[in-house]
Design an enzyme around this catalytic site. Structure first.
Site, PDB file in Angstrom:
ATOM      1  N   TYR A 193       0.830  -1.206   0.000  1.00 33.20           N
ATOM      2  CA  TYR A 193       0.000   0.000   0.000  1.00 33.20           C
ATOM      3  C   TYR A 193       0.861   1.251   0.000  1.00 33.20           C
ATOM      4  O   TYR A 193       1.906   1.299   0.667  1.00 33.20           O
ATOM      5  CB  TYR A 193      -0.868   0.044   1.254  1.00 33.20           C
ATOM      6  CG  TYR A 193      -2.077  -0.860   1.232  1.00 33.20           C
ATOM      7  CD1 TYR A 193      -3.273  -0.439   0.665  1.00 33.20           C
ATOM      8  CD2 TYR A 193      -2.017  -2.133   1.790  1.00 33.20           C
ATOM      9  CE1 TYR A 193      -4.390  -1.268   0.665  1.00 33.20           C
ATOM     10  CE2 TYR A 193      -3.128  -2.957   1.796  1.00 33.20           C
ATOM     11  CZ  TYR A 193      -4.318  -2.519   1.230  1.00 33.20           C
ATOM     12  OH  TYR A 193      -5.419  -3.341   1.228  1.00 33.20           O
TER      13      TYR A 193
ATOM     14  N   TYR B 135      -1.061 -10.114   0.441  1.00 33.91           N
ATOM     15  CA  TYR B 135       0.048  -9.689   1.307  1.00 33.91           C
ATOM     16  C   TYR B 135      -0.083 -10.324   2.685  1.00 33.91           C
ATOM     17  O   TYR B 135      -1.177 -10.691   3.118  1.00 33.91           O
ATOM     18  CB  TYR B 135       0.139  -8.161   1.409  1.00 33.91           C
ATOM     19  CG  TYR B 135      -1.108  -7.492   1.933  1.00 33.91           C
ATOM     20  CD1 TYR B 135      -1.355  -7.366   3.305  1.00 33.91           C
ATOM     21  CD2 TYR B 135      -2.032  -6.958   1.053  1.00 33.91           C
ATOM     22  CE1 TYR B 135      -2.497  -6.745   3.777  1.00 33.91           C
ATOM     23  CE2 TYR B 135      -3.188  -6.342   1.518  1.00 33.91           C
ATOM     24  CZ  TYR B 135      -3.409  -6.249   2.877  1.00 33.91           C
ATOM     25  OH  TYR B 135      -4.536  -5.639   3.336  1.00 33.91           O
TER      26      TYR B 135
ATOM     27  N   ARG C 148      -3.616 -11.992   3.385  1.00 36.35           N
ATOM     28  CA  ARG C 148      -4.877 -11.514   2.810  1.00 36.35           C
ATOM     29  C   ARG C 148      -4.995 -11.986   1.360  1.00 36.35           C
ATOM     30  O   ARG C 148      -4.020 -11.886   0.609  1.00 36.35           O
ATOM     31  CB  ARG C 148      -4.954  -9.975   2.809  1.00 36.35           C
ATOM     32  CG  ARG C 148      -4.969  -9.256   4.143  1.00 36.35           C
ATOM     33  CD  ARG C 148      -6.074  -9.655   5.104  1.00 36.35           C
ATOM     34  NE  ARG C 148      -7.385 -10.022   4.522  1.00 36.35           N
ATOM     35  CZ  ARG C 148      -8.302  -9.172   4.107  1.00 36.35           C
ATOM     36  NH1 ARG C 148      -8.123  -7.872   4.179  1.00 36.35           N
ATOM     37  NH2 ARG C 148      -9.460  -9.589   3.629  1.00 36.35           N
TER      38      ARG C 148
ATOM     39  N   HIS D  78      -7.528  -8.199  -2.762  1.00 37.78           N
ATOM     40  CA  HIS D  78      -8.830  -7.554  -2.528  1.00 37.78           C
ATOM     41  C   HIS D  78      -8.765  -6.074  -2.818  1.00 37.78           C
ATOM     42  O   HIS D  78      -7.693  -5.462  -2.771  1.00 37.78           O
ATOM     43  CB  HIS D  78      -9.294  -7.763  -1.073  1.00 37.78           C
ATOM     44  CG  HIS D  78      -8.380  -7.138  -0.063  1.00 37.78           C
ATOM     45  ND1 HIS D  78      -7.251  -7.752   0.399  1.00 37.78           N
ATOM     46  CD2 HIS D  78      -8.419  -5.927   0.555  1.00 37.78           C
ATOM     47  CE1 HIS D  78      -6.634  -6.960   1.272  1.00 37.78           C
ATOM     48  NE2 HIS D  78      -7.317  -5.847   1.375  1.00 37.78           N
TER      49      HIS D  78
ATOM     50  N   HIS E 185     -10.780  -2.645  -1.451  1.00 38.03           N
ATOM     51  CA  HIS E 185     -11.741  -2.081  -0.502  1.00 38.03           C
ATOM     52  C   HIS E 185     -12.746  -1.241  -1.275  1.00 38.03           C
ATOM     53  O   HIS E 185     -12.343  -0.425  -2.114  1.00 38.03           O
ATOM     54  CB  HIS E 185     -11.028  -1.211   0.532  1.00 38.03           C
ATOM     55  CG  HIS E 185     -10.055  -1.972   1.388  1.00 38.03           C
ATOM     56  ND1 HIS E 185     -10.401  -2.508   2.596  1.00 38.03           N
ATOM     57  CD2 HIS E 185      -8.758  -2.303   1.190  1.00 38.03           C
ATOM     58  CE1 HIS E 185      -9.352  -3.129   3.125  1.00 38.03           C
ATOM     59  NE2 HIS E 185      -8.330  -3.018   2.297  1.00 38.03           N
TER      60      HIS E 185
END
Lengths: 207, 242
Positions: free
Chosen positions: B113, B152, B162, B165, B167
């Site tokens: 991120y 990640y 995870r 995905h 959000h």
């Protein structure tokens, strides 16, 4: 079709999409300056009221605490409130003096912050609700956002008569919904700390 | 002054995740222990909400291939699988939700991120920010162009990852319909292993979060497409309100 939408309840209604936590990096999407991003041309942020907005100008600040009493540093807070006359104005517009919706985040120091006006009383069911601000809390560890209301400690009479506040069965717990007036160099500031769990746990609503 | 705001179908909190889900460790200290207080008869406060048609959108706000560019020798397109994510926002009655704000954010192709608190060793992509927004059209349709995010690791169990995905945040017509979820990708074997997915008890509820490969909307020699529809609480008519 290609839609994933097949799920229906026993009455044939489609099922609401399932909620998931906003996660630790919610700021990237909804609070860009906290993530260290450049803002876009127009953002939804914490200044609901410009200088020329009608009504009493106030600040709403607070922290979010977890069940251990530790500060939650990664919460995103959204508020929705009436204008000073008690009317909800749906149009969000940063070019207007006042918008009823805003976002803030508990930054490193732990506080969320809103620059807004004190809402008027909103009519409901032939009565009048005490002035209040609707609050939604999103964060890592919160699977479905929590919904609460901030009332004001200098509206004692209105609070006592508020039909929604009186739905909270425990009078002791009603106090968790009352923001406490302070002063920030003469400007009225209300502190509304949110306790997710444990002693002084804030009342959260289902609606 | 009383405006005629709609009521909404009650949220099914047995279908939605519980707050206390110990498999997802952070929920343990961040979930209320007291029962929610039900507002049986929602007031105008809950039945109203903001609309964002006056929010100034940038030209590339929904195009993550273009909305974060580096200057100089690294200037270019982000690295990763080029995809379009599109779908409709509808309510529980199947009615489109037009002119509503859809926002999204995601990691880059390597699962990193662009956030100052993400320290995963996979590198940032100099041409990828990971944030988008758009308004649904008159039919409730929305569309983003992006790269497929990578999975990640995260500190929950000893070796928890995870699934890929995105959000997704939707406002809908009222603060009652407000919803934040995560969109997963069809066929990802990490989905059933994920403690955050497992907060949902009903496998059908998990299905509501899984985007489907949509070859019809892909563009040959350019990008693949995924379809992700979002269902928000149904707006009820109020014929009998005084």
């Amino acid at each position: 079709m290609y839609s994933q939408y097949k799920s229906q309840d026993e009455t044939g209604l489609l099922r609401e999409t399932a909620s998931q936590t906003a996660g630790p990096f919610v700021h990237i999407g909804l609070a860009l300056e906290i993530a260290g991003f450049e803002s876009r041309s127009d953002e939804i942020w914490q200044d609901l009221a410009k200088e020329n907005a009608e009504g009493e100008h106030i600040e709403l600040v607070g922290s979010v605490y977890d069940g251990n009493g530790d500060l939650v540093h990664d919460a995103l807070i959204e508020i929705w409130q009436a204008d000073s006359h008690g009317n909800y104005v749906a149009d969000f517009d940063n070019k207007k003096p006042f918008s009823g919706f805003g976002r803030s985040a508990c930054a490193m120091d732990g506080d969320f912050y809103f620059n807004t006006i004190k809402p008027g009383q909103v009519d409901f069911d032939g009565k009048s609700m005490a002035p209040h601000i609707n609050i939604a809390i999103f964060a890592r560890g919160i699977n479905l956002h929590l919904q609460t209301r901030a009332y004001f400690d200098d509206e004692e009479t209105a609070n006592e008569d508020c039909p929604i506040l009186n739905r909270v069965p425990s009078p002791v717990r009603r106090k968790t919904l009352i923001a406490v007036k302070e002063s920030n160099n003469g400007k009225p500031r209300y502190r509304f700390d949110i306790h997710l769990q444990g002693d002084d746990e804030t009342v959260f609503f289902d609606f | 002054m009383s405006q005629n705001y709609p009521y909404f179908v009650a949220r099914d909190r047995a279908w939605q995740p519980a707050q206390y889900t110990p498999g997802y460790k952070t929920s343990v200290s961040r979930s209320p222990r007291q029962a929610l207080v039900s507002i049986q008869n929602a007031s105008p406060s809950e039945r109203s909400g903001p609309v964002f048609h006056n929010l100034d959108m940038g030209q590339h706000d929904n195009d993550l291939l273009m909305n974060f560019r580096t200057e100089g020798s690294q200037a270019g397109l982000p690295i990763g699988e080029r995809i379009v994510v599109h779908g409709r926002v509808i309510d529980q009655f199947g009615k489109p939700v037009p002119n509503t704000l859809v926002e999204m954010w995601q990691a880059n192709a390597g699962g990193r991120y662009r956030h100052k608190k993400d320290s995963y060793l996979a590198p940032l992509d100099p041409n990828f920010g990971g944030v988008g927004r758009c308004m649904t059209d008159a039919d409730g349709r929305y569309r983003f162009r992006t790269v497929r995010p990578g999975p990640y690791p995260w500190p929950n169990g000893i070796n928890t990852w995870r699934p890929a995905h995105i959000h997704v945040s939707v406002m809908g017509p009222s603060i009652s319909t407000r919803l934040i979820t995560q969109m997963y990708f069809e066929g990802d074997p990490l989905v059933p292993l994920c403690p955050i997915v497992q907060v949902l008890k009903d496998p059908e509820a998990v299905e509501t979060m899984i985007a489907r490969l949509d070859m019809a909307m892909s563009k040959p020699m350019d990008y693949l497409a995924y379809r992700f529809d979002v269902v928000v609480r149904g707006a009820l008519q109020t014929y009998f309100e005084e």
